[in-house]
Write a protein that holds these residues in place. Structure first.
Motif, short mmCIF file in Angstrom:
data_model
loop_
_atom_site.label_atom_id
_atom_site.label_comp_id
_atom_site.label_asym_id
_atom_site.label_seq_id
_atom_site.Cartn_x
_atom_site.Cartn_y
_atom_site.Cartn_z
N LEU A 1 0.84 -1.21 0.00
CA LEU A 1 0.00 0.00 0.00
C LEU A 1 0.87 1.26 0.00
N ILE A 2 1.90 1.24 0.84
CA ILE A 2 2.80 2.41 0.90
C ILE A 2 3.45 2.64 -0.46
N ARG A 3 3.88 1.56 -1.11
CA ARG A 3 4.46 1.69 -2.46
C ARG A 3 3.46 2.29 -3.42
N SER A 4 2.17 1.90 -3.26
CA SER A 4 1.16 2.41 -4.20
C SER A 4 0.98 3.93 -4.02
N TRP A 5 1.29 4.43 -2.83
CA TRP A 5 1.18 5.88 -2.58
C TRP A 5 2.48 6.63 -2.91
N GLY B 1 5.67 5.07 -4.11
CA GLY B 1 6.72 4.41 -4.89
C GLY B 1 7.69 3.68 -3.97
N ASN B 2 8.85 3.32 -4.51
CA ASN B 2 9.82 2.56 -3.72
C ASN B 2 10.63 3.48 -2.80
N PRO B 3 10.87 3.05 -1.55
CA PRO B 3 11.75 3.85 -0.69
C PRO B 3 13.20 3.71 -1.12
N PHE C 1 6.45 -7.81 -7.92
CA PHE C 1 7.83 -8.26 -7.72
C PHE C 1 8.62 -7.19 -6.94
N GLN C 2 8.29 -5.92 -7.22
CA GLN C 2 8.99 -4.86 -6.48
C GLN C 2 8.59 -4.84 -5.01
N THR C 3 7.32 -5.17 -4.73
CA THR C 3 6.92 -5.30 -3.32
C THR C 3 7.69 -6.44 -2.67
N ILE D 1 10.94 1.11 9.34
CA ILE D 1 10.98 2.49 8.85
C ILE D 1 11.34 2.44 7.37
N LEU D 2 10.59 3.16 6.54
CA LEU D 2 10.90 3.23 5.12
C LEU D 2 11.47 4.62 4.86
N ASP D 3 12.65 4.68 4.28
CA ASP D 3 13.34 5.95 4.11
C ASP D 3 13.02 6.54 2.74
N TYR D 4 12.24 7.62 2.77
CA TYR D 4 11.90 8.36 1.55
C TYR D 4 12.56 9.74 1.57
N GLY D 5 13.65 9.86 2.33
CA GLY D 5 14.33 11.14 2.41
C GLY D 5 14.02 11.86 3.72
N ASP D 6 14.53 13.07 3.85
CA ASP D 6 14.49 13.76 5.13
C ASP D 6 13.22 14.56 5.38
N ASP D 7 12.30 14.56 4.40
CA ASP D 7 11.11 15.40 4.58
C ASP D 7 9.85 14.59 4.80
#
Ligand SMILES: NC(=O)c1ccc[n+]([C@@H]2O[C@H](COP(=O)([O-])OP(=O)(O)OC[C@H]3O[C@@H](n4cnc5c(N)ncnc54)[C@H](O)[C@@H]3O)[C@@H](O)[C@H]2O)c1
Length: 365
Positions: free
Chosen positions: A202-206, A208-210, A341-343, A234-240
């Motif tokens: 679900l997080i990927r669907s919102w 993309g990949n961390p 596959f990416q999930t 924790i999924l790291d999508y950057g500092d913001d």
């Protein structure tokens, strides 16, 4: 005023995908999930199930009888012989069985397979390569993406009502009856692979990949026979932006402090959905969805109208999306096996992170 805007956004964007014309379905696997979600969804969505197969014919027959399915089978070759060319194979068996079943399905078929796509990334790769080689149109049943409450929140996001997302969290503290799935007692991986995979997908669907992940998944003393069943990640999508998943399936202390939700916070608004299914699996309590405007001070959270629950309505979505794609009335298939596959790659990274461990304290210095 805001209420009208919310309702109009949901009305415009939050519908389940459906084909113009439905195709017949044969189901492989007659276990708990087919009984509690696939069959109720297909009845509600007016899809026709023409056959049911399980390695236990008795199981297939008993479930078929209660849903007026006329044909039952105990092996895949008989199903293939019986199935018309435009059939959709709906596979709902433990992940360890997927490759041997897919290998026997005719080239070019349409397939919906239950998550996870194999028990490891290596198995996912074999499944992906098999799907490619056989020219299958295949997707993975990530039903949470199509849960009406998630569709309602994505409708708000599409209408700009959340603004820019900077916080996404998934928290589940509940009591899960793991013993419903006998096959899990020998599965090398349990919580992330079989449960929280929905949240990571679900997080990927919102988002993309961390870029990277940090995770710890641990065992529980009350289910010492199972692999790890509690997770923090924790999924790291950057500092913001902060993104995390916390799942505890052993809160066997009554319902008062149980919860299961996804929460989004954006620069304009916040939304939260309750995943009612997890609070009394597999019966569930109703799903909910709420929205709050940034800066509001009183009665902030407005409840949103949602057209059903993850079980079974999310399953109308996964089947509807596949059939619409096969007939060509939609051009994308969000849970396509290439995306799934990416999930699986994300899942593998989480297990790797958990095994590697975190930064060690320099206590000897
Ligand atoms: N999308 C979701 O929300 C969701 C929820 C629950 C389960 N699932 C997935 O569905 C799958 C099945 O789960 P379940 O709850 O029905 O489990 P279950 O143990 O209740 O049933 C599994 C069934 O598969 C049959 N089976 C096993 N191997 C087979 C084979 N090779 N050929 C034919 N039949 C075979 C078994 O006899 C059994 O009837 C799992 O992979 C699970 O991850 C998905």
């Amino acid at each position: 005023m805001i209420r009208d805007t919310l309702l109009s956004a949901i009305q415009t964007h939050a519908s389940l995908p459906m084909p113009r014309q439905t195709r017949p379905i044969v189901i492989i696997g007659a276990g708990g999930i087919v009984r509690s979600a696939h069959l109720p969804a297909y009845e509600r969505g007016k899809f026709s199930v023409i056959g049911l197969m399980d390695q236990s014919l008795e199981r297939a027959e008993s479930l078929a009888k209660s849903h007026a399915i006329s044909r039952t089978f105990d092996n895949i070759d008989s199903v293939v012989q019986f199935a018309p060319r435009d059939v959709v194979y709906d596979i709902a068996v433990p992940a360890s069985q997927l490759t041997r079943i897919l290998a026997r399905i005719p080239d070019g078929s349409a397939i919906l397979m239950q998550k996870p796509m194999g028990e490891t990334l290596e198995e996912a790769r074999i499944i992906r390569d098999l799907c490619r080689a056989k020219g299958l149109t295949a997707s993975v049943n990530f039903s949470l993406r199509y849960s009406p409450n998630n569709l309602a929140v994505s409708a708000l996001a599409k209408a700009g009502l959340l603004g820019d997302l900077h916080d996404l969290q998934v928290q589940t503290t509940t009591y899960t009856p793991w013993d419903l799935w006998t096959f899990l007692s020998t599965a090398p991986r349990v919580e992330i692979l079989y449960h929280s995979i929905h949240y990571f997908d679900l997080i990927r669907s919102w988002l993309g990949n961390p870029h990277s992940v940090y995770a710890k998944t641990v065992k529980n003393p009350h289910t010492a026979n199972l692999a790890a069943t509690k997770t923090i990640a924790i999924l790291d999508y950057g500092d913001d932006i902060r993104v995390f998943v916390a799942s505890n399936h052993h809160h066997n202390f009554g319902q008062k402090h149980q919860h299961s939700f996804v929460q989004w916070e954006g620069t304009r608004g916040a939304a939260r959905i309750r995943m009612g299914l997890n609070l009394d699996y597999p019966t569930g309590v109703p799903d909910t969805a709420e929205f709050a405007e940034r800066g509001c001070t009183e009665d902030c959270w407005q409840s949103l109208p949602i057209a059903g629950n993850n079980f079974p309505d999310g399953f109308i979505g996964t089947m509807g999306a596949l059939q619409a794609f096969v007939e060509g009335s939609t051009s994308s298939l969000p849970s396509h096996y290439e995306d799934a596959f990416q999930t699986m790659t994300l899942v593998e990274a989480l297990y790797r992170s958990s095994a590697q461990g975190g930064e060690v304290l320099p206590l000897g210095d």
